[in-house]
Design a protein around this motif. Sequence first.
Motif, PDB file in Angstrom:
ATOM      1  N   ASN A  11       0.422  -0.942   0.306  1.00  0.00           N
ATOM      2  CA  ASN A  11       0.453  -0.078   0.508  1.00  0.00           C
ATOM      3  C   ASN A  11       0.751   1.060  -0.336  1.00  0.00           C
ATOM      4  OD1 ASN A  11      -2.446  -1.372  -0.081  1.00  0.00           O
ATOM      5  ND2 ASN A  11      -3.046  -1.392   2.058  1.00  0.00           N
ATOM      6  N   GLU A  12       1.625   1.043   0.923  1.00  0.00           N
ATOM      7  CA  GLU A  12       2.750   2.071   0.984  1.00  0.00           C
ATOM      8  C   GLU A  12       3.334   2.610  -0.250  1.00  0.00           C
ATOM      9  OE1 GLU A  12       6.625   3.812   2.868  1.00  0.00           O
ATOM     10  OE2 GLU A  12       5.967   2.064   3.798  1.00  0.00           O
ATOM     11  N   GLU A  13       4.198   1.297  -1.471  1.00  0.00           N
ATOM     12  CA  GLU A  13       4.674   1.603  -2.556  1.00  0.00           C
ATOM     13  C   GLU A  13       3.489   2.247  -3.204  1.00  0.00           C
ATOM     14  OE1 GLU A  13       8.318   1.458  -3.435  1.00  0.00           O
ATOM     15  OE2 GLU A  13       8.040   1.052  -1.140  1.00  0.00           O
ATOM     16  N   ARG A  14       2.630   1.309  -3.388  1.00  0.00           N
ATOM     17  CA  ARG A  14       1.698   2.074  -4.469  1.00  0.00           C
ATOM     18  C   ARG A  14       1.018   4.436  -4.301  1.00  0.00           C
ATOM     19  NH1 ARG A  14      -1.848  -1.908  -3.397  1.00  0.00           N
ATOM     20  NH2 ARG A  14      -1.218  -3.759  -3.782  1.00  0.00           N
ATOM     21  N   LEU A  15       0.910   4.077  -2.591  1.00  0.00           N
ATOM     22  CA  LEU A  15       0.482   5.048  -2.468  1.00  0.00           C
ATOM     23  C   LEU A  15       2.122   6.338  -2.861  1.00  0.00           C
ATOM     24  CD1 LEU A  15      -1.350   6.930  -1.242  1.00  0.00           C
ATOM     25  CD2 LEU A  15      -0.340   7.015   1.241  1.00  0.00           C
ATOM     26  N   LYS A  16       3.372   5.593  -2.607  1.00  0.00           N
ATOM     27  CA  LYS A  16       4.118   6.753  -3.310  1.00  0.00           C
ATOM     28  C   LYS A  16       4.384   6.675  -4.528  1.00  0.00           C
ATOM     29  CE  LYS A  16       7.341   4.702  -1.590  1.00  0.00           C
ATOM     30  NZ  LYS A  16       8.690   3.910  -1.104  1.00  0.00           N
ATOM     31  N   ALA A  17       3.882   6.186  -5.192  1.00  0.00           N
ATOM     32  CA  ALA A  17       3.186   5.809  -6.984  1.00  0.00           C
ATOM     33  C   ALA A  17       2.701   6.872  -7.208  1.00  0.00           C
ATOM     34  CB  ALA A  17       3.819   4.526  -7.230  1.00  0.00           C
ATOM     35  N   THR A  18       1.541   6.974  -7.281  1.00  0.00           N
ATOM     36  CA  THR A  18       0.408   8.192  -7.756  1.00  0.00           C
ATOM     37  C   THR A  18       0.413   9.581  -6.325  1.00  0.00           C
ATOM     38  OG1 THR A  18      -0.978   6.676  -6.108  1.00  0.00           O
ATOM     39  CG2 THR A  18      -0.701   5.633  -8.133  1.00  0.00           C
ATOM     40  N   CYS A  19       0.667   9.456  -5.469  1.00  0.00           N
ATOM     41  CA  CYS A  19       0.269  10.606  -4.987  1.00  0.00           C
ATOM     42  C   CYS A  19       2.371  11.624  -4.866  1.00  0.00           C
ATOM     43  CB  CYS A  19       0.001  10.876  -3.522  1.00  0.00           C
ATOM     44  SG  CYS A  19      -0.013  12.258  -2.357  1.00  0.00           S
ATOM     45  N   GLY A  20       2.063  12.249  -5.301  1.00  0.00           N
ATOM     46  CA  GLY A  20       3.509  13.596  -4.784  1.00  0.00           C
ATOM     47  C   GLY A  20       3.778  13.596  -3.644  1.00  0.00           C
ATOM     48  N   MET A  21       2.029  14.040  -2.864  1.00  0.00           N
ATOM     49  CA  MET A  21       3.165  14.356  -0.990  1.00  0.00           C
ATOM     50  C   MET A  21       3.465  13.407  -0.657  1.00  0.00           C
ATOM     51  SD  MET A  21       0.362  16.614   0.787  1.00  0.00           S
ATOM     52  CE  MET A  21      -0.406  17.588  -0.263  1.00  0.00           C
ATOM     53  N   ALA A  22       2.927  12.380  -1.191  1.00  0.00           N
ATOM     54  CA  ALA A  22       3.115  10.568  -0.100  1.00  0.00           C
ATOM     55  C   ALA A  22       4.685  10.724  -0.549  1.00  0.00           C
ATOM     56  CB  ALA A  22       2.184  10.049  -0.716  1.00  0.00           C
ATOM     57  N   TYR A  23       5.108  10.930  -1.687  1.00  0.00           N
ATOM     58  CA  TYR A  23       5.819  10.431  -2.190  1.00  0.00           C
ATOM     59  C   TYR A  23       7.408  11.331  -1.211  1.00  0.00           C
ATOM     60  CZ  TYR A  23      10.501   9.722  -5.671  1.00  0.00           C
ATOM     61  OH  TYR A  23      11.433   9.511  -5.149  1.00  0.00           O
ATOM     62  N   THR A  24       7.420  12.858  -1.825  1.00  0.00           N
ATOM     63  CA  THR A  24       7.990  13.812  -1.093  1.00  0.00           C
ATOM     64  C   THR A  24       7.441  13.538   0.577  1.00  0.00           C
ATOM     65  OG1 THR A  24       7.184  15.120  -2.681  1.00  0.00           O
ATOM     66  CG2 THR A  24       7.655  16.254  -1.079  1.00  0.00           C
ATOM     67  N   LEU A  25       6.969  13.097   0.789  1.00  0.00           N
ATOM     68  CA  LEU A  25       6.602  12.934   2.875  1.00  0.00           C
ATOM     69  C   LEU A  25       7.632  11.775   3.112  1.00  0.00           C
ATOM     70  CD1 LEU A  25       2.933  14.287   3.499  1.00  0.00           C
ATOM     71  CD2 LEU A  25       5.749  15.820   4.516  1.00  0.00           C
ATOM     72  N   ASN A  26       7.458  10.854   2.315  1.00  0.00           N
ATOM     73  CA  ASN A  26       8.208   9.631   2.585  1.00  0.00           C
ATOM     74  C   ASN A  26      10.063  10.547   2.024  1.00  0.00           C
ATOM     75  OD1 ASN A  26       8.738   6.357   2.293  1.00  0.00           O
ATOM     76  ND2 ASN A  26       9.725   7.207   0.830  1.00  0.00           N
ATOM     77  N   LEU A  27      10.721  11.207   1.998  1.00  0.00           N
ATOM     78  CA  LEU A  27      12.022  11.147   0.769  1.00  0.00           C
ATOM     79  C   LEU A  27      12.289  12.176   2.359  1.00  0.00           C
ATOM     80  CD1 LEU A  27      12.575  12.613  -1.996  1.00  0.00           C
ATOM     81  CD2 LEU A  27      12.905  10.472  -1.748  1.00  0.00           C
ATOM     82  N   ILE A  28      11.307  13.082   2.574  1.00  0.00           N
ATOM     83  CA  ILE A  28      12.019  14.185   3.905  1.00  0.00           C
ATOM     84  C   ILE A  28      11.408  13.702   5.727  1.00  0.00           C
ATOM     85  CG2 ILE A  28      12.188  15.922   2.280  1.00  0.00           C
ATOM     86  CD1 ILE A  28       9.551  16.881   3.265  1.00  0.00           C
ATOM     87  N   GLY A  29      10.096  12.957   5.316  1.00  0.00           N
ATOM     88  CA  GLY A  29       9.551  12.379   6.518  1.00  0.00           C
ATOM     89  C   GLY A  29       9.951  12.096   8.076  1.00  0.00           C
ATOM     90  N   ASP A  30      11.309  11.531   7.437  1.00  0.00           N
ATOM     91  CA  ASP A  30      12.187  11.476   9.025  1.00  0.00           C
ATOM     92  C   ASP A  30      11.951  12.351   9.778  1.00  0.00           C
ATOM     93  OD1 ASP A  30      12.266   8.256   7.911  1.00  0.00           O
ATOM     94  OD2 ASP A  30      13.885   8.227   7.298  1.00  0.00           O
TER      95      ASP A  30
END
Length: 120
Positions: A11-30
């Motif tokens: 689900n996380e991979e699917r969300l990152k692949a389809t949502c720019g905000m989720a992708y960005t937050l995954n990059l800097i969210g730590d």
Amino acid sequence: MRKQTSTNWLNEERLKATCGMAYTLNLIGDRWKGSILWALMEDERLRFSQLRDLLTGISERMLAKQLDELEEDQLINRIVHPEVPPRVEYELTELGHSMKSMLEKMSDWGEMHREKIENN
């Protein structure tokens, strides 16, 4: 490390692949990545020890891990100077610099939200 066949991971991979905000937050969210990027925006180029000193409370192990991930995501460059002992510095890449206005807006919003919550 999570199992790559789990529903949560998929689900996380699917969300990152389809949502720019989720992708960005995954990059800097730590916890420390935003602070590391912010420090490098302020000082342009910093050594490991300088970053460690600026980020009160971060362990050396965590700093090294976060720096490795930011480098892997092409947000920072690691510059190794051929000296004895070796000197290593970190700086933002062009992609890292492109996040400046977004991080400034996030910081401003966070300050505003914290003030509102504290005043209520």
